[in-house]
Design an enzyme around this catalytic site. Structure first.
Site, PDB file in Angstrom:
ATOM      1  N   HIS A   1      25.965  46.052  -5.719  1.00  0.00           N
ATOM      2  CA  HIS A   1      26.231  47.255  -4.928  1.00  0.00           C
ATOM      3  C   HIS A   1      24.994  47.757  -4.197  1.00  0.00           C
ATOM      4  O   HIS A   1      24.931  48.918  -3.833  1.00  0.00           O
ATOM      5  CB  HIS A   1      26.751  48.401  -5.822  1.00  0.00           C
ATOM      6  CG  HIS A   1      28.122  48.182  -6.382  1.00  0.00           C
ATOM      7  ND1 HIS A   1      28.369  47.284  -7.383  1.00  0.00           N
ATOM      8  CD2 HIS A   1      29.311  48.734  -6.068  1.00  0.00           C
ATOM      9  CE1 HIS A   1      29.666  47.305  -7.665  1.00  0.00           C
ATOM     10  NE2 HIS A   1      30.270  48.184  -6.882  1.00  0.00           N
TER      11      HIS A   1
ATOM     12  N   GLU B   1      40.923  43.807   0.722  1.00  0.00           N
ATOM     13  CA  GLU B   1      40.044  43.646   1.880  1.00  0.00           C
ATOM     14  C   GLU B   1      40.499  42.541   2.822  1.00  0.00           C
ATOM     15  O   GLU B   1      40.492  42.715   4.034  1.00  0.00           O
ATOM     16  CB  GLU B   1      38.599  43.370   1.428  1.00  0.00           C
ATOM     17  CG  GLU B   1      37.831  44.595   0.940  1.00  0.00           C
ATOM     18  CD  GLU B   1      38.165  45.016  -0.471  1.00  0.00           C
ATOM     19  OE1 GLU B   1      39.064  44.391  -1.096  1.00  0.00           O
ATOM     20  OE2 GLU B   1      37.554  45.974  -0.970  1.00  0.00           O
TER      21      GLU B   1
END
Lengths: 77, 326, 340
Positions: free
Chosen positions: C137, C68
């Site tokens: 999440h 990322e």
């Protein structure tokens, strides 16, 4: 002229049951040829179903209802 | 060289793990019909199963004791079971029950067993620096315990992997880095994400002994891990092992895996358990009856764990507010 | 520019609306491309790039390694050199591994350069819970991003706004964080509210960034919300028709925040309920209350009700998660309390 739309053959197993996950058009509405009218799912694979012709749609299966592959799920008049 | 009793034990442990993953798979999907809904059923949420990766867990954990630490990834069950995490409490946690390891707070990606020094995280590669810290603690306390960080080949492209290796090497810490290369990071094939074929080069780049282990063979994995673990215990610092294994099922349960094409069938032909069973049968270490009995016992143990879970109470809703702080 | 919705407008999911918006901008402008994990043949884990790989191929729809910091940083670099990347952060919860690139680089380069360098980039990301994906999440985190100056933030609640906001985001010369709640995407494999499917014009159109929408007009109470919570608020508002007249404000953007829309509604009703799936304290709901307090606290005829996620990590078990989520029952109870 009228045409029926069947649940697509998607699985290697012809008896596998599927689900009409989402209707994008409701009974009585006018649809165009090629318009995506539903998303169906078998074994976690989903596909879009298109209207073959323009006309007024009648939905024959409820949303989130089950259907067999090849079963009629809608009609366009 | 592994003695014969150990070989049969390796087989038994791998069969146990597979029985567990298979039972979870069946139960996970069973009550998500007719409309498959990820949030529905007795096991809601995501599910990442490790069928095919049993040799890594068994070969590794045969070298570890209770006080050695493992940080695992989002696909943790094989590691937890091989490490010795209590199967009942683990299953209850996966079923979100109060009797679970984490009282239903963590679920399948967040299994914490402090007695076994076992933990896992859903954030790729982020368990690696944590394992380095555990190794730091063991080293300061003067024990010969070690830490193991397990992650996938996709994680080797994440910053935390590189920082963890560098630190462990610089400080010569008793940590073993295991990369489970199962060829896929969800739908992204390894050779489209990682330009080198042999990921052990990355360990060499950070100044530690490194090895890539092919074959997904539990005995070869055991030997490679043994060398690395003994090195760490003796104060020789970290090792990187890149272990080529196989992901027989989807990344998650519900993954249609269209992106795998024919490779999926080919991967399932590389199932390590029937292959190992065949070797033990032809070596005369196992009979068909014994194999059948081992399977039956594994299935019974797994079912008992599931029964324990499903008959356990759910947490109270107000427990949602507990344990923010100690 | 807007586009009209009439009886013949086809309905699509929010996911499809997002990918269609991206596709139309990509057809119009060769500088637009997409990067992220599983955005290629997979179509994005939550369907945000469905069909794009088939149309545009691997040079413009790029599957990245799990890096990322690397690929978000690469997006920034491409943007400063004139391209218009759409970069996907798979789950907003993963911002921890790459936030320096986001808040210290993407958001600050234009300012630090005295306005001389632009970063015309879209960072799109999936947010939200309600399906047992647990603490790492399921978060929303828009307040965390909104707190850092330099990046616009949009949060659509429905397909029409999703497409229009994506097109606006791509055309905007500023970094825009496009946060889509997984529960509004209309996915076939996650329980969905029917409002996740809606009429979306086939042509391109924009929805302005920084303007809220009055999703349901009313006069007894103002309910300010965003994302999936708007769907729940509308369900409640419709249920209460005839009893309580509920005005639902769909913020649609957080940065810039349409404070005028909030103030003018509360000036009218005098009662305020805020519904926000992000953590309660030190966040969006407090900012909204501060907006009223800074301007004219006397416009409030009752204390504010904040129906927000409590200050706890998201638990796994369904019974625990739903204890915490801002559900319809809690929204109804809050409306009843302020209008009592």
């Amino acid at each position: 002229m009228s045409e029926t739309i069947s649940f697509p053959e998607m699985s290697n197993d012809p008896d596998a049951e599927g689900v009409v996950a989402t209707w994008f058009a409701n009974t009585g509405e006018t649809v165009k040829a090629g318009q995506v009218i539903a998303e169906v799912m078998v074994d976690k694979v989903s596909v879009d179903v298109e209207a073959p012709i323009a006309g007024t749609i009648t939905c024959l299966v409820e949303e989130e209802g089950t259907a067999k592959q090849g079963q009629e799920i809608a009609r366009i008049d | 060289m592994v003695d014969n009793d150990t070989r049969v034990d390796f087989y038994r442990q791998m069969v146990r793990i597979r029985a567990y993953e298979a039972a979870l798979q069946a139960n996970y999907h069973a009550d998500k019909t007719p409309q498959w809904d990820i949030g529905a059923g007795l096991i809601p949420g995501e599910m990442h199963l490790a069928a095919g990766q049993e040799p890594v867990a068994v070969g590794l954990c045969a070298n570890l004791g209770k006080d050695d630490a493992i940080t695992g990834p989002h696909r943790p069950h094989h590691l937890a079971l091989a490490k010795g995490v209590d199967i009942n409490k683990m299953t209850a946690e996966i079923y979100g029950r109060d009797t679970g390891l984490c009282h239903g707070k963590g679920g399948h990606m967040h299994l914490f067993d402090p007695e076994q020094h076992f933990s896992c995280s859903g954030i790729i590669a982020e368990g690696m620096p944590v394992a380095v810290g555990q190794a730091l603690a063991f080293s300061r306390k003067g024990t010969d315990n070690i830490a193991v960080a397990v992650a996938g080949e996709g994680a080797a492209n994440q910053g935390a992997f590189h920082e963890a290796l560098n630190l462990a090497s610089m400080w010569k810490l008793p940590v073993v880095f295991i990369i489970e290369d199962n060829d896929w990071a969800i739908s992204v094939a390894r050779d489209t994400a990682t330009p080198i074929k042999d990921g052990s080069l990355r360990g060499t780049a950070y100044g530690m002994p490194s090895q890539r282990v092919e074959g997904n063979d539990v005995e070869m994995i055991y030997e490679a891990c043994k060398t690395a673990v003994e090195r760490a215990r003796a104060g020789g610092g970290p090792t990187l092992l890149e272990i080529h294994t196989v992901r027989m099922w989807g990344h998650f349960e519900g993954d249609a895996q269209a992106y795998r094409g024919d490779e999926l069938g080919e991967a399932n032909e590389r199932d390590p358990i029937p292959a190992y069973e065949k070797r033990l049968l032809s070596a005369g270490l196992l009979t068909e009856e014994q194999a059948a009995q081992i399977k039956a016992e594994a299935e019974a143990e797994v079912q008992a764990a599931i029964d324990f879970a499903t008959s356990s109470p759910e947490p109270k809703p107000s427990d949602a507010y507990l344990h923010v702080f100690a | 520019m807007t586009a009209t919705i009439d009886a013949g407008t086809r309905r699509v999911t929010t996911a499809k609306a997002i990918s269609e918006g991206i596709a139309q901008e990509m057809r119009a402008n060769p500088d637009v491309f997409v990067m992220g994990e599983d955005v290629g043949p997979y179509g994005g884990i939550f369907g945000s790039t469905g069909g794009l790989f088939e149309e545009f191929g691997s040079t413009r729809i790029i599957d990245t390694p799990i890096s990322e910091t690397g690929f978000i940083g690469a997006g920034i670099g491409a943007a400063v050199e004139g391209l218009r990347p759409v970069v996907e952060l798979m789950f907003v919860d993963f911002f921890g591994v790459c936030f320096d690139q986001i808040y210290n680089h993407m958001a600050k380069i234009h300012y630090e350069s005295g306005g001389n360098v632009k970063v015309p980039m879209v960072l799109m990301t999936a947010v939200g819970g309600g399906y047992s994906d647990a603490a790492q999440h399921s978060q929303c985190l828009w307040a965390t991003f909104a707190h850092m100056p330099g990046m616009k933030i949009v949060v659509p609640s429905n397909p029409y706004d999703a497409k229009g906001l994506m097109i606006s985001a791509i055309r905007d010369d500023n970094p825009v964080v496009f946060m889509f709640h997984k529960g509004v995407m209309g996915l076939p494999w996650m329980a969905k509210n029917p409002r996740s499917i809606g009429p979306v014009p086939e042509e391109e159109y924009t929805v302005p960034i920084g303007k809220a929408a009055i999703a349901h007009e009313g006069s007894d109470v103002t309910v300010v919300s965003l994302s999936i919570s708007v769907q729940h608020c509308l369900d409640v508002a419709e249920e209460l028709e005839g009893t309580t007249s509920v005005e639902v404000i769909d913020l649609r953007s957080l940065v810039p925040l349409d404070r005028e829309a909030i103030l003018s509604s509360v000036a009218k009703t005098g009662k305020l309920v805020i519904v926000d799936e992000d953590y309660k304290s030190f966040g969006l709901s407090g900012e909204i209350v501060a907006t009223i307090a800074d301007t004219d606290p006397s416009m409030l005829k009752a204390p504010v009700e904040r129906v927000c996620y409590p200050d706890v990590p998201v638990p796994y078990a369904r019974v625990l998660e739903y204890e915490a989520l801002p559900t319809r029952d809690k929204i109804k109870a809050a409306i009843a309390k302020v209008t009592a």
